[in-house]
Design a protein around this motif. Sequence first.
Motif, mmCIF file in Angstrom:
data_model
loop_
_atom_site.group_PDB
_atom_site.id
_atom_site.type_symbol
_atom_site.label_atom_id
_atom_site.label_comp_id
_atom_site.label_asym_id
_atom_site.label_seq_id
_atom_site.Cartn_x
_atom_site.Cartn_y
_atom_site.Cartn_z
ATOM 1 N N GLU A 28 0.831 -1.199 0.000
ATOM 2 C CA GLU A 28 0.000 0.000 0.000
ATOM 3 C C GLU A 28 0.866 1.249 0.000
ATOM 4 N N LEU A 29 0.313 2.301 -0.552
ATOM 5 C CA LEU A 29 1.000 3.587 -0.566
ATOM 6 C C LEU A 29 1.020 4.167 0.841
ATOM 7 N N VAL A 30 2.180 4.668 1.240
ATOM 8 C CA VAL A 30 2.311 5.360 2.517
ATOM 9 C C VAL A 30 2.353 6.871 2.300
ATOM 10 N N ALA A 31 3.260 7.295 1.431
ATOM 11 C CA ALA A 31 3.412 8.722 1.172
ATOM 12 C C ALA A 31 4.134 8.919 -0.147
ATOM 13 N N VAL A 32 3.864 10.029 -0.792
ATOM 14 C CA VAL A 32 4.506 10.342 -2.057
ATOM 15 C C VAL A 32 4.793 11.833 -2.107
ATOM 16 N N ILE A 33 5.894 12.185 -2.770
ATOM 17 C CA ILE A 33 6.251 13.592 -2.962
ATOM 18 C C ILE A 33 6.575 13.809 -4.432
ATOM 19 N N GLY A 50 7.434 19.234 -7.517
ATOM 20 C CA GLY A 50 7.111 20.584 -7.079
ATOM 21 C C GLY A 50 6.986 20.729 -5.574
ATOM 22 N N GLY A 51 7.021 19.601 -4.887
ATOM 23 C CA GLY A 51 6.944 19.621 -3.437
ATOM 24 C C GLY A 51 5.629 19.157 -2.872
ATOM 25 N N SER A 52 4.650 18.894 -3.715
ATOM 26 C CA SER A 52 3.358 18.411 -3.226
ATOM 27 C C SER A 52 3.521 17.028 -2.623
ATOM 28 N N THR A 53 2.766 16.791 -1.569
ATOM 29 C CA THR A 53 2.836 15.500 -0.893
ATOM 30 C C THR A 53 1.435 14.916 -0.728
ATOM 31 N N ASN A 54 1.415 13.611 -0.569
ATOM 32 C CA ASN A 54 0.157 12.921 -0.320
ATOM 33 C C ASN A 54 0.442 11.775 0.640
ATOM 34 N N TYR A 55 -0.475 11.552 1.569
ATOM 35 C CA TYR A 55 -0.272 10.537 2.603
ATOM 36 C C TYR A 55 -1.477 9.607 2.703
ATOM 37 N N ALA A 56 -1.212 8.391 3.096
ATOM 38 C CA ALA A 56 -2.299 7.494 3.455
ATOM 39 C C ALA A 56 -2.958 8.045 4.717
ATOM 40 N N ARG A 84 1.475 11.803 11.467
ATOM 41 C CA ARG A 84 2.543 11.074 12.156
ATOM 42 C C ARG A 84 3.792 10.924 11.288
ATOM 43 N N PHE A 85 3.604 10.767 9.990
ATOM 44 C CA PHE A 85 4.716 10.568 9.067
ATOM 45 C C PHE A 85 4.916 11.824 8.225
ATOM 46 N N THR A 86 6.166 12.076 7.866
ATOM 47 C CA THR A 86 6.488 13.197 6.989
ATOM 48 C C THR A 86 7.467 12.730 5.922
ATOM 49 N N ILE A 87 7.110 12.968 4.673
ATOM 50 C CA ILE A 87 7.996 12.650 3.557
ATOM 51 C C ILE A 87 8.694 13.917 3.109
ATOM 52 N N SER A 88 9.975 13.780 2.782
ATOM 53 C CA SER A 88 10.739 14.924 2.297
ATOM 54 C C SER A 88 11.756 14.431 1.277
ATOM 55 N N ARG A 89 12.351 15.401 0.572
ATOM 56 C CA ARG A 89 13.251 15.019 -0.514
ATOM 57 C C ARG A 89 14.415 15.995 -0.588
ATOM 58 N N ASP A 90 15.592 15.449 -0.863
ATOM 59 C CA ASP A 90 16.773 16.248 -1.177
ATOM 60 C C ASP A 90 17.042 16.038 -2.663
ATOM 61 N N LYS A 91 16.636 17.013 -3.477
ATOM 62 C CA LYS A 91 16.760 16.858 -4.925
ATOM 63 C C LYS A 91 18.206 16.700 -5.353
ATOM 64 N N ALA A 92 19.090 17.449 -4.737
ATOM 65 C CA ALA A 92 20.505 17.411 -5.134
ATOM 66 C C ALA A 92 21.105 16.036 -4.913
ATOM 67 N N LYS A 93 20.611 15.329 -3.898
ATOM 68 C CA LYS A 93 21.130 14.010 -3.581
ATOM 69 C C LYS A 93 20.247 12.894 -4.119
ATOM 70 N N ASN A 94 19.159 13.245 -4.788
ATOM 71 C CA ASN A 94 18.206 12.238 -5.263
ATOM 72 C C ASN A 94 17.827 11.271 -4.145
ATOM 73 N N THR A 95 17.534 11.845 -3.018
ATOM 74 C CA THR A 95 17.226 11.046 -1.837
ATOM 75 C C THR A 95 15.878 11.465 -1.268
#
Length: 119
Positions: free
Chosen positions: A46-51, A54-60, A66-77
């Motif tokens: 099942e999907l937990v979270a997606v980013i 542009g920075g938009s996020t979506n969560y189950a 409780r959960f937070t998704i984030s991204r470091d574009k420069a590190k592709n992480t």
Amino acid sequence: QVQLVESGGGLVQAGGSLRLSCAASGSIFSINVMGWYRQAPGKQRELVAVIISGGSTNYADSVKGRFTISRDKAKNTVYLQMNSLKPEDTAVYYCNVRDRTPTSDYYYWGQGTKVTVSS
């Protein structure tokens, strides 16, 4: 090909926190979607979270607040900060990315990292 390496899983008591990481490498063109899925024993993935780029996020619904998704574009992480963990969060967590090329989209999965929450 894009390779995904996940880390950060483990055993934690209920109420605790964990931070998952997923680093993408290889022949990356343009990763514009990064997400986390999970699969508990005997259940479907099942999907937990997606980013999105542009920075938009979506969560189950089960992890909102409780959960937070984030991204470091420069590190592709991509990261998943998991707080107030519950036993029902126990699962193997998989990273998924979409790499957009001029001709097609390609989806890649990580190998999974196990999260166990004890009561």
